[in-house]
Design a protein around this motif. Sequence first.
Motif, PDB file in Angstrom:
ATOM      1  N   ILE A  60       0.863  -1.182   0.000  1.00  0.00           N
ATOM      2  CA  ILE A  60       0.000   0.000   0.000  1.00  0.00           C
ATOM      3  C   ILE A  60       0.900   1.232   0.000  1.00  0.00           C
ATOM      4  O   ILE A  60       1.567   1.532   0.996  1.00  0.00           O
ATOM      5  CB  ILE A  60      -0.928  -0.002   1.223  1.00  0.00           C
ATOM      6  CG1 ILE A  60      -1.803  -1.262   1.202  1.00  0.00           C
ATOM      7  CG2 ILE A  60      -1.793   1.245   1.252  1.00  0.00           C
ATOM      8  CD1 ILE A  60      -2.671  -1.415   2.420  1.00  0.00           C
ATOM      9  N   LEU A  61       0.940   1.916  -1.126  1.00  0.00           N
ATOM     10  CA  LEU A  61       1.838   3.059  -1.292  1.00  0.00           C
ATOM     11  C   LEU A  61       1.082   4.370  -1.441  1.00  0.00           C
ATOM     12  O   LEU A  61       1.682   5.404  -1.726  1.00  0.00           O
ATOM     13  CB  LEU A  61       2.736   2.843  -2.521  1.00  0.00           C
ATOM     14  CG  LEU A  61       3.559   1.545  -2.520  1.00  0.00           C
ATOM     15  CD1 LEU A  61       4.316   1.404  -3.829  1.00  0.00           C
ATOM     16  CD2 LEU A  61       4.518   1.515  -1.345  1.00  0.00           C
ATOM     17  N   PHE A  65      -3.905   7.063   2.009  1.00  0.00           N
ATOM     18  CA  PHE A  65      -4.190   6.004   2.973  1.00  0.00           C
ATOM     19  C   PHE A  65      -3.503   6.295   4.305  1.00  0.00           C
ATOM     20  O   PHE A  65      -4.110   6.192   5.374  1.00  0.00           O
ATOM     21  CB  PHE A  65      -3.722   4.659   2.402  1.00  0.00           C
ATOM     22  CG  PHE A  65      -3.768   3.523   3.385  1.00  0.00           C
ATOM     23  CD1 PHE A  65      -4.937   2.811   3.588  1.00  0.00           C
ATOM     24  CD2 PHE A  65      -2.635   3.161   4.105  1.00  0.00           C
ATOM     25  CE1 PHE A  65      -4.983   1.755   4.492  1.00  0.00           C
ATOM     26  CE2 PHE A  65      -2.670   2.108   5.008  1.00  0.00           C
ATOM     27  CZ  PHE A  65      -3.848   1.409   5.200  1.00  0.00           C
ATOM     28  N   TYR A  66      -2.243   6.683   4.263  1.00  0.00           N
ATOM     29  CA  TYR A  66      -1.483   6.932   5.489  1.00  0.00           C
ATOM     30  C   TYR A  66      -1.875   8.257   6.141  1.00  0.00           C
ATOM     31  O   TYR A  66      -1.834   8.379   7.368  1.00  0.00           O
ATOM     32  CB  TYR A  66       0.017   6.911   5.180  1.00  0.00           C
ATOM     33  CG  TYR A  66       0.510   5.546   4.766  1.00  0.00           C
ATOM     34  CD1 TYR A  66       0.739   4.554   5.710  1.00  0.00           C
ATOM     35  CD2 TYR A  66       0.724   5.236   3.429  1.00  0.00           C
ATOM     36  CE1 TYR A  66       1.176   3.293   5.335  1.00  0.00           C
ATOM     37  CE2 TYR A  66       1.163   3.976   3.043  1.00  0.00           C
ATOM     38  CZ  TYR A  66       1.385   3.010   3.999  1.00  0.00           C
ATOM     39  OH  TYR A  66       1.804   1.762   3.637  1.00  0.00           O
ATOM     40  N   ASP A  67      -2.260   9.240   5.344  1.00  0.00           N
ATOM     41  CA  ASP A  67      -2.646  10.531   5.912  1.00  0.00           C
ATOM     42  C   ASP A  67      -3.929  10.435   6.730  1.00  0.00           C
ATOM     43  O   ASP A  67      -4.145  11.235   7.648  1.00  0.00           O
ATOM     44  CB  ASP A  67      -2.819  11.567   4.795  1.00  0.00           C
ATOM     45  CG  ASP A  67      -1.490  11.947   4.150  1.00  0.00           C
ATOM     46  OD1 ASP A  67      -0.445  11.746   4.803  1.00  0.00           O
ATOM     47  OD2 ASP A  67      -1.500  12.421   2.996  1.00  0.00           O
ATOM     48  N   CYS A 120       3.843   4.918   8.998  1.00  0.00           N
ATOM     49  CA  CYS A 120       4.454   5.299   7.723  1.00  0.00           C
ATOM     50  C   CYS A 120       4.502   4.148   6.721  1.00  0.00           C
ATOM     51  O   CYS A 120       4.727   4.384   5.531  1.00  0.00           O
ATOM     52  CB  CYS A 120       5.861   5.849   7.953  1.00  0.00           C
ATOM     53  SG  CYS A 120       7.021   4.644   8.633  1.00  0.00           S
ATOM     54  N   HIS A 121       4.296   2.915   7.195  1.00  0.00           N
ATOM     55  CA  HIS A 121       4.348   1.797   6.250  1.00  0.00           C
ATOM     56  C   HIS A 121       3.581   0.606   6.814  1.00  0.00           C
ATOM     57  O   HIS A 121       3.703   0.278   7.998  1.00  0.00           O
ATOM     58  CB  HIS A 121       5.793   1.392   5.969  1.00  0.00           C
ATOM     59  CG  HIS A 121       5.935   0.452   4.807  1.00  0.00           C
ATOM     60  ND1 HIS A 121       5.478   0.745   3.540  1.00  0.00           N
ATOM     61  CD2 HIS A 121       6.461  -0.794   4.722  1.00  0.00           C
ATOM     62  CE1 HIS A 121       5.736  -0.262   2.724  1.00  0.00           C
ATOM     63  NE2 HIS A 121       6.322  -1.206   3.419  1.00  0.00           N
ATOM     64  N   VAL A 122       2.777  -0.020   5.954  1.00  0.00           N
ATOM     65  CA  VAL A 122       2.011  -1.219   6.303  1.00  0.00           C
ATOM     66  C   VAL A 122       2.249  -2.246   5.209  1.00  0.00           C
ATOM     67  O   VAL A 122       2.150  -1.924   4.019  1.00  0.00           O
ATOM     68  CB  VAL A 122       0.500  -0.908   6.416  1.00  0.00           C
ATOM     69  CG1 VAL A 122      -0.284  -2.185   6.698  1.00  0.00           C
ATOM     70  CG2 VAL A 122       0.243   0.127   7.498  1.00  0.00           C
ATOM     71  N   PHE A 162       2.198  -6.260   9.211  1.00  0.00           N
ATOM     72  CA  PHE A 162       3.068  -5.560  10.154  1.00  0.00           C
ATOM     73  C   PHE A 162       3.016  -4.064   9.866  1.00  0.00           C
ATOM     74  O   PHE A 162       2.784  -3.644   8.728  1.00  0.00           O
ATOM     75  CB  PHE A 162       4.501  -6.080  10.062  1.00  0.00           C
ATOM     76  CG  PHE A 162       4.657  -7.481  10.573  1.00  0.00           C
ATOM     77  CD1 PHE A 162       4.983  -7.718  11.899  1.00  0.00           C
ATOM     78  CD2 PHE A 162       4.450  -8.564   9.730  1.00  0.00           C
ATOM     79  CE1 PHE A 162       5.108  -9.008  12.373  1.00  0.00           C
ATOM     80  CE2 PHE A 162       4.572  -9.856  10.198  1.00  0.00           C
ATOM     81  CZ  PHE A 162       4.898 -10.080  11.526  1.00  0.00           C
ATOM     82  N   VAL A 163       3.237  -3.288  10.912  1.00  0.00           N
ATOM     83  CA  VAL A 163       3.082  -1.837  10.842  1.00  0.00           C
ATOM     84  C   VAL A 163       4.355  -1.176  11.354  1.00  0.00           C
ATOM     85  O   VAL A 163       4.858  -1.529  12.426  1.00  0.00           O
ATOM     86  CB  VAL A 163       1.875  -1.373  11.683  1.00  0.00           C
ATOM     87  CG1 VAL A 163       1.760   0.144  11.672  1.00  0.00           C
ATOM     88  CG2 VAL A 163       0.588  -2.017  11.177  1.00  0.00           C
TER      89      VAL A 163
END
Length: 332
Positions: A60-61, A65-67, A120-122, A162-163
């Motif tokens: 997921i880039l 989504f992250y915001d 910041c990353h999933v 993982f997150v």
Amino acid sequence: MGVEGVMVSYNYSDDGEHANILTVSASGIKFSKRWVLTHGSILSPLKQANIIKNARGKPILNEEFYDNLPEIYVTCEKPESKFPDVYKKVENISRERSLDNDVDFEHSSYQARVSTGRICHVWQCPVLDRCVDYILYSWTIGHRDGDVETQTKLGKALLSVFVLVDLESDNRSLKTLRPLSELLDMVEAPPERGTNIQVHSTPFGCEVFLNSVTRGSICGLVGKRPSLLLTDAATALGSEGGPVFTDGIERRLVGAVVCSVSWWRGEWVGLTLAAPLRAVLAAKLRVPPAAPPRAPPDPRYAPVLGMFLTRNETEQSNASCERAYDSTLLRP
């Protein structure tokens, strides 16, 4: 800086009302001043969890989504001061002034510190995802109340997720693969079956039990290059993401809790599933795993194998000498 267990949490509300805010918590691994690794089960109440489930392992880039993910709070134990004598008098004065207020300075909330960060990353680990499909297909796994079938599908989808949390949310210049590579250097290969281990976690998502320690042993491993660990070290909901160390004076990080196995066919079992972090990170970084150790040769055939190896070494040496001689002849 070494590795330590932490509690990862955020505030959540279904309807956006402040009166209905709930705190969602899990355990995590802090491996530098900036980075924390936790488990995907912490995302289960969010709408974004369905996006992860539908992604089917694809990264997921999307920045949007992250915001839209909530702010993360990381609670860790307060380190001992490097200059304890400097603040000793101030602490004594504070204690004397607070005698009438019944303030307990030894309470765990005074021994912890909280940092804020962002997700910041999933990503979904393909190694664990295969275990879910081939081994845990009949299990009931869930992290939310409600329909069993719905929560099982979501729980299985998040089991291999993982997150990565960034505690310096204002600085987004660093690539996410670099901290994961740094963590890979800190992780050891999973120990053999029967080895004693210890789990550091925050059960029930309660900071009073921050970094609770349970001990047990490795009961079973899935695969020759293990992709899943089973241990009898007791854990509970909220322990997901907690670090798994080898037991001893020089403890080594080997895994992370992914699921607390409480019941099996109506009976209490009290086991825990853990992910070997070396396999998880190697799959993410596309690092080829180390080959499993070979079994020692049969003593009856050792002399023959020795002669064969010696002959091969001699042939290789002669071939290299011939190549060197030919190269000298070709020189002007």
